[in-house]
Design a protein around this motif. Sequence first.
Motif, PDB file in Angstrom:
ATOM      1  N   ARG A 225       0.824  -1.208   0.000  1.00  0.00           N
ATOM      2  CA  ARG A 225       0.000   0.000   0.000  1.00  0.00           C
ATOM      3  C   ARG A 225       0.857   1.256   0.000  1.00  0.00           C
ATOM      4  O   ARG A 225       0.599   2.202  -0.757  1.00  0.00           O
ATOM      5  CB  ARG A 225      -0.903  -0.021   1.236  1.00  0.00           C
ATOM      6  CG  ARG A 225      -1.747   1.235   1.447  1.00  0.00           C
ATOM      7  CD  ARG A 225      -2.919   1.271   0.493  1.00  0.00           C
ATOM      8  NE  ARG A 225      -2.839   2.343  -0.490  1.00  0.00           N
ATOM      9  CZ  ARG A 225      -3.816   2.670  -1.327  1.00  0.00           C
ATOM     10  NH1 ARG A 225      -4.949   1.987  -1.317  1.00  0.00           N
ATOM     11  NH2 ARG A 225      -3.678   3.636  -2.192  1.00  0.00           N
ATOM     12  N   LEU A 275      -6.996  -2.426   2.517  1.00  0.00           N
ATOM     13  CA  LEU A 275      -6.105  -1.389   1.994  1.00  0.00           C
ATOM     14  C   LEU A 275      -6.525  -0.889   0.623  1.00  0.00           C
ATOM     15  O   LEU A 275      -5.897   0.024   0.074  1.00  0.00           O
ATOM     16  CB  LEU A 275      -4.672  -1.935   1.926  1.00  0.00           C
ATOM     17  CG  LEU A 275      -4.036  -2.351   3.259  1.00  0.00           C
ATOM     18  CD1 LEU A 275      -2.667  -2.978   3.023  1.00  0.00           C
ATOM     19  CD2 LEU A 275      -3.915  -1.154   4.199  1.00  0.00           C
ATOM     20  N   ILE A 277      -6.366  -2.391  -2.362  1.00  0.00           N
ATOM     21  CA  ILE A 277      -5.374  -2.692  -3.400  1.00  0.00           C
ATOM     22  C   ILE A 277      -5.733  -4.023  -4.036  1.00  0.00           C
ATOM     23  O   ILE A 277      -6.467  -4.839  -3.464  1.00  0.00           O
ATOM     24  CB  ILE A 277      -3.932  -2.748  -2.841  1.00  0.00           C
ATOM     25  CG1 ILE A 277      -3.813  -3.784  -1.711  1.00  0.00           C
ATOM     26  CG2 ILE A 277      -3.495  -1.378  -2.348  1.00  0.00           C
ATOM     27  CD1 ILE A 277      -2.409  -3.935  -1.169  1.00  0.00           C
TER      28      ILE A 277
END
Length: 429
Positions: A225, A275, A277
């Motif tokens: 991240r 996160l 992602i």
Amino acid sequence: MVNIEQSKSYKFAGYDTVELAKKYGTPLYVLSEEIIRSRCREIKTDFLDKHKNTKAAYASKAFLTMTMCKIIESEGLGLDVVSGGELYTAIKAGFPMDKVMLHGNNKSYDEMEMAIANDVGRIIVDHIDELYMIEDIAARLSKTVKILIRVAPGVGGNTHKYITTGQKDSKFGIPLAKETIDEAVIKAMNSRHIELMGFHFHVGSNLFENDSYIAAIDVVMNLYRRLKDDFGFIAKEINTGGGFGIYYTKNDSVKPLKYYTDSIMKAIEDKCKELEIDIPTVIIEPGRWIVGEAGITLYTIGAVKEIPDTRTYASVDGGLPDNPRPALYSAKYEAVIANKYDHKPDRKVTIAGKCCESGDILIWDLDVPQIERGDILAVLSTGAYNYSMASNYNRIPRPAVLLLTKDGEKIIVERETYDDLLSKERVPF
């Protein structure tokens, strides 16, 4: 001398181990092809087919021969190598180079050049200096090299300190101090000959719990991240290593493969969602887990030394040179008297090797029936890190390796001879 025909004998993978010892001699490494293949197929069923975007590579340091390369290739797995010798074995066996990953904490220039020239699938970078080495070689050979950076996530595994590898103070991997890891990432991103795919970690070997994997994933995904935020770098892969525990003794709390892999995948998926992602391709690298329980070692018992009210030693015709693990890190094993497998154990003996070392003890206080010179000892779960660690200490030739298959037994490594021990020597006068 015991008459081995009179007792029921221990069978391994359907084969009579006493007959194998008589036919091929001892010490003798014995491997079951079917057990190896069944482990590979469990990886396919419970990991590769079960979870999307996954890969698996066999950690060849556990046991590697050209025959093993052929088995692993036929089962569809990749190969993790850690030296020029292991890489050369894979090359000579015709293993697909795009499925090979080169590891190692101190790769030589020649090893790196061999890997790049032969188009290995991934190089696992262990030190920032390796990036300069790769760039130099790749530029000269007009290659683009895909890499993973190995990191030390600061997570230790619950195992012997000699096989714990993920702690902050580790000889393996680039520390996660911001300035250190950023320097490596920027260098890789700016290279015309390097493609950074992601990161690798390995927390330790023969682990029976999954918590250290989950803790390391948390650390590495936070790194993903931050690198996306700071540099716009999107990691495509994460290699979580191997280290899944196997059965050596009754004290081992063995878990199925999916205990580790399901937890690894859930931890990665949950963290990526948190996160925001993308989920990377996930790679595992089991070695011991594939081959460890697929092997046994057969010995012949020689001298039996009774020390009244103290201990009985039973010496075998091998020991430290063919299995250094007990001396190296107090590894524990189970064993049976193969030609007296149906006899009830009623005493304890300590199994000693034949080397000139007090530390050459294979097993302390093994429960056995009455034993005598000529009995056959089968030490279990020796498929991993026995042949691969073997030496010629005391000028003892290395044992043969016998593969048990559905089509019969086959020698895949010949027994060394005394002439083999002298074959590289030169007398200068």
